[in-house]
Design an enzyme around this catalytic site. Sequence first.
Site, PDB file in Angstrom:
ATOM      1  N   SER A   1       1.023  -1.144   0.098  1.00  0.00           N
ATOM      2  CA  SER A   1      -0.164   0.046   0.107  1.00  0.00           C
ATOM      3  C   SER A   1       0.829   0.948   0.193  1.00  0.00           C
ATOM      4  CB  SER A   1      -0.666  -0.046   1.367  1.00  0.00           C
ATOM      5  OG  SER A   1      -1.476   1.455   1.501  1.00  0.00           O
TER       6      SER A   1
ATOM      7  N   TYR B   1      -2.671  -0.589  10.121  1.00  0.00           N
ATOM      8  CA  TYR B   1      -2.714  -1.160   8.756  1.00  0.00           C
ATOM      9  C   TYR B   1      -1.478  -0.558   8.221  1.00  0.00           C
ATOM     10  CZ  TYR B   1      -4.092  -1.353   4.007  1.00  0.00           C
ATOM     11  OH  TYR B   1      -4.391  -1.539   2.448  1.00  0.00           O
TER      12      TYR B   1
HETATM   13  P1  NDP Z   1     -11.466  -5.937  -0.133  1.00  0.00           P
HETATM   14  O1  NDP Z   1     -11.969  -5.528   1.014  1.00  0.00           O
HETATM   15  O2  NDP Z   1     -12.458  -5.606  -1.300  1.00  0.00           O
HETATM   16  O3  NDP Z   1     -11.077  -7.520  -0.210  1.00  0.00           O
HETATM   17  C1  NDP Z   1     -10.188  -8.245   0.621  1.00  0.00           C
HETATM   18  C2  NDP Z   1     -10.375  -9.395   0.547  1.00  0.00           C
HETATM   19  O4  NDP Z   1      -9.732 -10.121   1.711  1.00  0.00           O
HETATM   20  C3  NDP Z   1     -11.798 -10.058   0.737  1.00  0.00           C
HETATM   21  O5  NDP Z   1     -11.662 -11.249  -0.306  1.00  0.00           O
HETATM   22  C4  NDP Z   1     -11.977 -10.600   2.122  1.00  0.00           C
HETATM   23  O6  NDP Z   1     -12.747 -11.774   2.249  1.00  0.00           O
HETATM   24  C5  NDP Z   1     -10.386 -11.022   2.400  1.00  0.00           C
HETATM   25  N1  NDP Z   1     -10.142 -11.353   3.739  1.00  0.00           N
HETATM   26  C6  NDP Z   1     -10.281 -10.302   4.684  1.00  0.00           C
HETATM   27  N2  NDP Z   1     -10.210 -10.769   5.622  1.00  0.00           N
HETATM   28  C7  NDP Z   1     -10.008 -12.175   5.760  1.00  0.00           C
HETATM   29  C8  NDP Z   1      -9.578 -13.185   6.739  1.00  0.00           C
HETATM   30  N3  NDP Z   1      -9.634 -13.179   7.809  1.00  0.00           N
HETATM   31  N4  NDP Z   1      -9.622 -14.457   6.241  1.00  0.00           N
HETATM   32  C9  NDP Z   1      -9.780 -14.714   4.836  1.00  0.00           C
HETATM   33  N5  NDP Z   1      -9.769 -13.633   3.935  1.00  0.00           N
HETATM   34  C10 NDP Z   1     -10.170 -12.442   4.331  1.00  0.00           C
HETATM   35  O7  NDP Z   1     -10.109  -5.247  -0.511  1.00  0.00           O
HETATM   36  P2  NDP Z   1      -9.414  -4.785  -1.685  1.00  0.00           P
HETATM   37  O8  NDP Z   1      -9.658  -5.587  -2.852  1.00  0.00           O
HETATM   38  O9  NDP Z   1      -9.421  -3.329  -1.701  1.00  0.00           O
HETATM   39  O10 NDP Z   1      -7.859  -5.077  -1.106  1.00  0.00           O
HETATM   40  C11 NDP Z   1      -7.072  -6.204  -1.594  1.00  0.00           C
HETATM   41  C12 NDP Z   1      -5.425  -5.924  -1.087  1.00  0.00           C
HETATM   42  O11 NDP Z   1      -5.363  -4.626  -1.847  1.00  0.00           O
HETATM   43  C13 NDP Z   1      -5.535  -5.668   0.343  1.00  0.00           C
HETATM   44  O12 NDP Z   1      -4.497  -6.253   0.869  1.00  0.00           O
HETATM   45  C14 NDP Z   1      -5.418  -4.285   0.474  1.00  0.00           C
HETATM   46  O13 NDP Z   1      -4.830  -4.002   1.692  1.00  0.00           O
HETATM   47  C15 NDP Z   1      -4.569  -3.803  -0.530  1.00  0.00           C
HETATM   48  N6  NDP Z   1      -4.808  -2.252  -1.003  1.00  0.00           N
HETATM   49  C16 NDP Z   1      -6.102  -1.828  -1.688  1.00  0.00           C
HETATM   50  C17 NDP Z   1      -6.286  -0.730  -1.761  1.00  0.00           C
HETATM   51  C18 NDP Z   1      -7.392  -0.160  -2.549  1.00  0.00           C
HETATM   52  O14 NDP Z   1      -7.623   1.028  -2.532  1.00  0.00           O
HETATM   53  N7  NDP Z   1      -8.642  -1.002  -2.753  1.00  0.00           N
HETATM   54  C19 NDP Z   1      -5.167   0.393  -1.828  1.00  0.00           C
HETATM   55  C20 NDP Z   1      -3.751  -0.283  -1.211  1.00  0.00           C
HETATM   56  C21 NDP Z   1      -3.687  -1.395  -1.003  1.00  0.00           C
HETATM   57  P3  NDP Z   1     -14.252 -11.617   2.451  1.00  0.00           P
HETATM   58  O15 NDP Z   1     -14.925 -10.732   1.422  1.00  0.00           O
HETATM   59  O16 NDP Z   1     -14.792 -12.651   2.889  1.00  0.00           O
HETATM   60  O17 NDP Z   1     -14.267 -10.719   3.668  1.00  0.00           O
END
Ligand code: NDP
Length: 250
Positions: free
Chosen positions: A156, A169
């Site tokens: 990030s 985070y």
């Molecule tokens: P979302 O919240 O849309 O998706 C996150 C995913 O992680 C979901 O599928 C969720 O599952 C899964 N997840 C969360 N907690 C758990 C857990 N305990 N066990 C298993 N799975 C889990 O996030 P993004 O797609 O936006 O983010 C993806 C990555 O990109 C992350 O690492 C985030 O930190 C990073 N990121 C995102 C940015 C953005 O602007 N979107 C910017 C910078 C970094 P479920 O849906 O079932 O909860």
Amino acid sequence: MDYQADAQLLAGKVIVVTGAGDGIGKEAAINYAAHGATVILLGRTAAKLEATFDAIEAAGYPLPAIVPMDLKQATAADYRGLAETFARQFGRLDGVLFNAGLLGVLCPFDQIKEKEWDEVMQVNVKSEFLMTQALLPLLRKTAKEQGEAVLLYTSSGVGRKGRAYWGTYAISKFAVEGMMEVLADELENTGVRVNSINPGGTRTKMRASAFPAEDPMNLKTPADLMPLYLYLMGKDSRGENGKTFVAQPK
Ligand code: NDP
């Protein structure tokens, strides 16, 4: 990124995507399958993983596998079990996209609660450490037999430059970057390449919860980022190791 992946870029490969039920992970899983990979869809919510499975099946891509797993609860033994299952079922593992992530609570540093710290660190850092450790033997074996294997972590902007109120985070993403660099250096001569992606602000649920007042229509979508996700998972990025790639450079 101006990159056009060959349609067969990932043909025959077996790739794990964590957090494959939503956001960027869902899009990456579908794109990896579209380029020939058998994708192992790992995530917390089975119904969401099934929706990703259905999209891949409906498009006629290689059928994926589903692994419902809560990274908040999973133990080292669970990850060792996963590695044994992958070795038995597939005999290889070409790549892992560590994408699942937890934002946690944004607040001043002195209000960070220990329980919330532990949860974010567990999902964003410790689960990735344990899963990497368990999967490394199979990744090394695949790299030896197939020429390479890929570990791709998700960082990030706040994983390279701290920001007020992004607390646990941000600190967790610094740790992810550190893990990536340590591994890249350590695995340099094994054929296992290790890099990270900073997606930048992207239209997903996580972004909406961090910036509720923002108009999501002004943001890139997960689909916009896919050229970089494909590039780093495939052979065209051979030679790239130990780097953070910024999906949306300013
Ligand atoms: P979302 O919240 O849309 O998706 C996150 C995913 O992680 C979901 O599928 C969720 O599952 C899964 N997840 C969360 N907690 C758990 C857990 N305990 N066990 C298993 N799975 C889990 O996030 P993004 O797609 O936006 O983010 C993806 C990555 O990109 C992350 O690492 C985030 O930190 C990073 N990121 C995102 C940015 C953005 O602007 N979107 C910017 C910078 C970094 P479920 O849906 O079932 O909860």
